[in-house]
Design a protein around this motif. Sequence first.
Motif, PDB file in Angstrom:
ATOM      1  N   GLN A   1      39.568  43.432  48.391  1.00 33.26           N
ATOM      2  CA  GLN A   1      39.615  44.793  47.862  1.00 33.26           C
ATOM      3  C   GLN A   1      39.765  45.794  48.996  1.00 33.26           C
ATOM      4  OE1 GLN A   1      39.683  46.757  45.355  1.00 33.26           O
ATOM      5  NE2 GLN A   1      38.434  48.554  45.772  1.00 33.26           N
TER       6      GLN A   1
ATOM      7  N   ILE B   1      36.397  38.445  47.486  1.00 31.98           N
ATOM      8  CA  ILE B   1      36.953  39.478  46.611  1.00 31.98           C
ATOM      9  C   ILE B   1      36.693  40.858  47.190  1.00 31.98           C
ATOM     10  CG2 ILE B   1      36.690  40.572  44.361  1.00 31.98           C
ATOM     11  CD1 ILE B   1      36.166  37.702  43.239  1.00 31.98           C
TER      12      ILE B   1
ATOM     13  N   ARG C   1      28.772  43.433  39.223  1.00 33.63           N
ATOM     14  CA  ARG C   1      27.982  43.459  37.995  1.00 33.63           C
ATOM     15  C   ARG C   1      27.206  42.152  37.829  1.00 33.63           C
ATOM     16  NH1 ARG C   1      29.670  42.306  32.886  1.00 33.63           N
ATOM     17  NH2 ARG C   1      31.873  42.550  33.372  1.00 33.63           N
ATOM     18  N   LEU C   2      27.888  41.030  38.050  1.00 32.40           N
ATOM     19  CA  LEU C   2      27.231  39.727  37.904  1.00 32.40           C
ATOM     20  C   LEU C   2      26.109  39.584  38.919  1.00 32.40           C
ATOM     21  CD1 LEU C   2      30.272  37.354  37.263  1.00 32.40           C
ATOM     22  CD2 LEU C   2      28.659  38.331  35.620  1.00 32.40           C
TER      23      LEU C   2
ATOM     24  N   ARG D   1      29.143  32.169  38.483  1.00 30.53           N
ATOM     25  CA  ARG D   1      29.590  32.799  37.240  1.00 30.53           C
ATOM     26  C   ARG D   1      30.947  33.469  37.395  1.00 30.53           C
ATOM     27  NH1 ARG D   1      25.248  36.490  34.415  1.00 30.53           N
ATOM     28  NH2 ARG D   1      27.057  36.867  33.074  1.00 30.53           N
ATOM     29  N   ILE D   2      31.230  33.995  38.585  1.00 29.40           N
ATOM     30  CA  ILE D   2      32.510  34.659  38.795  1.00 29.40           C
ATOM     31  C   ILE D   2      33.656  33.696  38.513  1.00 29.40           C
ATOM     32  CG2 ILE D   2      34.025  35.761  40.490  1.00 29.40           C
ATOM     33  CD1 ILE D   2      31.512  36.599  42.026  1.00 29.40           C
TER      34      ILE D   2
ATOM     35  N   ILE E   1      42.259  42.679  41.745  1.00 25.39           N
ATOM     36  CA  ILE E   1      41.230  42.511  42.768  1.00 25.39           C
ATOM     37  C   ILE E   1      40.137  43.555  42.595  1.00 25.39           C
ATOM     38  CG2 ILE E   1      40.786  42.712  45.233  1.00 25.39           C
ATOM     39  CD1 ILE E   1      43.588  41.441  45.663  1.00 25.39           C
ATOM     40  N   ARG E   2      40.546  44.789  42.322  1.00 27.29           N
ATOM     41  CA  ARG E   2      39.553  45.845  42.127  1.00 27.29           C
ATOM     42  C   ARG E   2      38.647  45.531  40.939  1.00 27.29           C
ATOM     43  NH1 ARG E   2      39.320  49.912  38.995  1.00 27.29           N
ATOM     44  NH2 ARG E   2      41.499  49.862  38.390  1.00 27.29           N
ATOM     45  N   ARG E   3      39.245  45.065  39.851  1.00 28.24           N
ATOM     46  CA  ARG E   3      38.438  44.775  38.672  1.00 28.24           C
ATOM     47  C   ARG E   3      37.565  43.546  38.879  1.00 28.24           C
ATOM     48  NH1 ARG E   3      41.041  46.363  33.076  1.00 28.24           N
ATOM     49  NH2 ARG E   3      38.789  46.418  32.702  1.00 28.24           N
ATOM     50  N   LEU E   4      38.088  42.566  39.632  1.00 28.65           N
ATOM     51  CA  LEU E   4      37.270  41.398  39.948  1.00 28.65           C
ATOM     52  C   LEU E   4      36.064  41.810  40.789  1.00 28.65           C
ATOM     53  CD1 LEU E   4      39.645  38.404  40.783  1.00 28.65           C
ATOM     54  CD2 LEU E   4      38.051  38.648  38.872  1.00 28.65           C
ATOM     55  N   GLN E   5      36.302  42.739  41.685  1.00 25.14           N
ATOM     56  CA  GLN E   5      35.212  43.244  42.524  1.00 25.14           C
ATOM     57  C   GLN E   5      34.142  43.891  41.662  1.00 25.14           C
ATOM     58  OE1 GLN E   5      33.887  43.536  45.403  1.00 25.14           O
ATOM     59  NE2 GLN E   5      33.020  45.568  45.619  1.00 25.14           N
ATOM     60  N   GLN E   6      34.581  44.670  40.679  1.00 27.92           N
ATOM     61  CA  GLN E   6      33.625  45.287  39.757  1.00 27.92           C
ATOM     62  C   GLN E   6      32.827  44.217  39.026  1.00 27.92           C
ATOM     63  OE1 GLN E   6      36.144  47.662  37.273  1.00 27.92           O
ATOM     64  NE2 GLN E   6      36.190  49.394  38.680  1.00 27.92           N
ATOM     65  N   VAL E   7      33.524  43.189  38.548  1.00 26.47           N
ATOM     66  CA  VAL E   7      32.857  42.099  37.838  1.00 26.47           C
ATOM     67  C   VAL E   7      31.848  41.410  38.747  1.00 26.47           C
ATOM     68  CG1 VAL E   7      33.214  39.793  36.871  1.00 26.47           C
ATOM     69  CG2 VAL E   7      34.717  41.661  36.196  1.00 26.47           C
ATOM     70  N   ALA E   8      32.271  41.142  39.976  1.00 26.96           N
ATOM     71  CA  ALA E   8      31.398  40.427  40.914  1.00 26.96           C
ATOM     72  C   ALA E   8      30.118  41.215  41.179  1.00 26.96           C
ATOM     73  CB  ALA E   8      32.153  40.169  42.218  1.00 26.96           C
TER      74      ALA E   8
ATOM     75  N   HIS F   1      35.375  37.589  31.687  1.00 29.04           N
ATOM     76  CA  HIS F   1      34.246  38.471  31.972  1.00 29.04           C
ATOM     77  C   HIS F   1      34.341  39.822  31.267  1.00 29.04           C
ATOM     78  CE1 HIS F   1      32.415  35.809  34.851  1.00 29.04           C
ATOM     79  NE2 HIS F   1      33.550  35.667  35.509  1.00 29.04           N
TER      80      HIS F   1
END
Lengths: 164, 164
Positions: free
Chosen positions: B40, B36, A45-46, A138-139, A36-43, B162
Amino acid sequence: MSRLKTGAQRASHETPDYADTAASDLPLHRMPGHHIRRLQQVAVRLFAEEANVDLTPVQYAALFAVAQRPGVGQAQLAALIGYDRATIGGVIDRLEQKKWLARVASVEDRRVNLLTITDEGREALSRAAASVRRAQERIIEPLNEDERAAFERMCLKMLAHHLG
Amino acid sequence: MSRLKTGAQRASHETPDYADTAASDLPLHRMPGHHIRRLQQVAVRLFAEEANVDLTPVQYAALFAVAQRPGVGQAQLAALIGYDRATIGGVIDRLEQKKWLARVASVEDRRVNLLTITDEGREALSRAAASVRRAQERIIEPLNEDERAAFERMCLKMLAHHLG
DNA sequence: CTCATATTGACAGCATACATACAAATCGTA
DNA sequence: TACGATTTGTATGTATGCTGTCAATATGAG
């Protein structure tokens, strides 16, 4: 005293093989919180990549919510979009600096700042809409239709359980 | 102009009814990024609630990774657990202050700080393991077995797309 | 009406996160 | 070997996020 056997670690590629982890049988790649933390980072960033307006995800959420509920107070806004009362202050500060949001002292309750969106704010929100949508798509791009629906359903299930 | 009929969204139950949203046809409760972010927040809160050691999720991940790979450099560690090189410095600072991690200058490459976990660090990690596991379980508690597997699979799918 | 209680927004302090820039050190290649 | 390109850790600045505290203000029970 630890039972950790450090001898087992060799160079592996991307996912390290956390073999023989006695201290914790839960390696990072098995922890939902880690994902979840990494998905949050991805989100985030996107969102930044797609953004055509100077708005962070948080600022967008706040601006959007105020547009929906003109005259909302800061505490109410925080509760509405899931923020801390302390955090929302800074967010509003920055939106106010950009002239996209305005604080108006309430007459009924002198503690409260009534929040309203400005015309420029509405314009920015409108301009941002498409790119925000693209970022969201994109996520979940790698998921098929069924998976997207399932993902949303599971997220809402967890959130309802923990917040409701 | 969007093809989405915003008229279709009526007052749904828990989520506020963002009816007739012309500025954006994507209400917050339909945005994966929003879910997300809130998940988090939940995950961090649960981690803090369960924690019996003075460790944040990030610090735990770092400590755990160093335990697995003694002698790793800061940049490598950052890549390993998905952080920024700039962020990891502060994390390590705090773990070093607690005497749970040690920086040792590399002889081969004088730019590099070799990171090693101390005995106290190993002890803290060991002590934290059970509560970390409990926190992870609580996050996905509302999901059944199939859903948990599906959630993990989808998270990994998105992350691989990603980040890979 | 009054006082205990709760709420509101501001502020301080701590801990992620990111971008950018920097010096020191290493590496690749001409 | 010399030198441009890259890597490493650090520093700075901005933006979340949280806890805790505080003053001002409402509210409610007596």
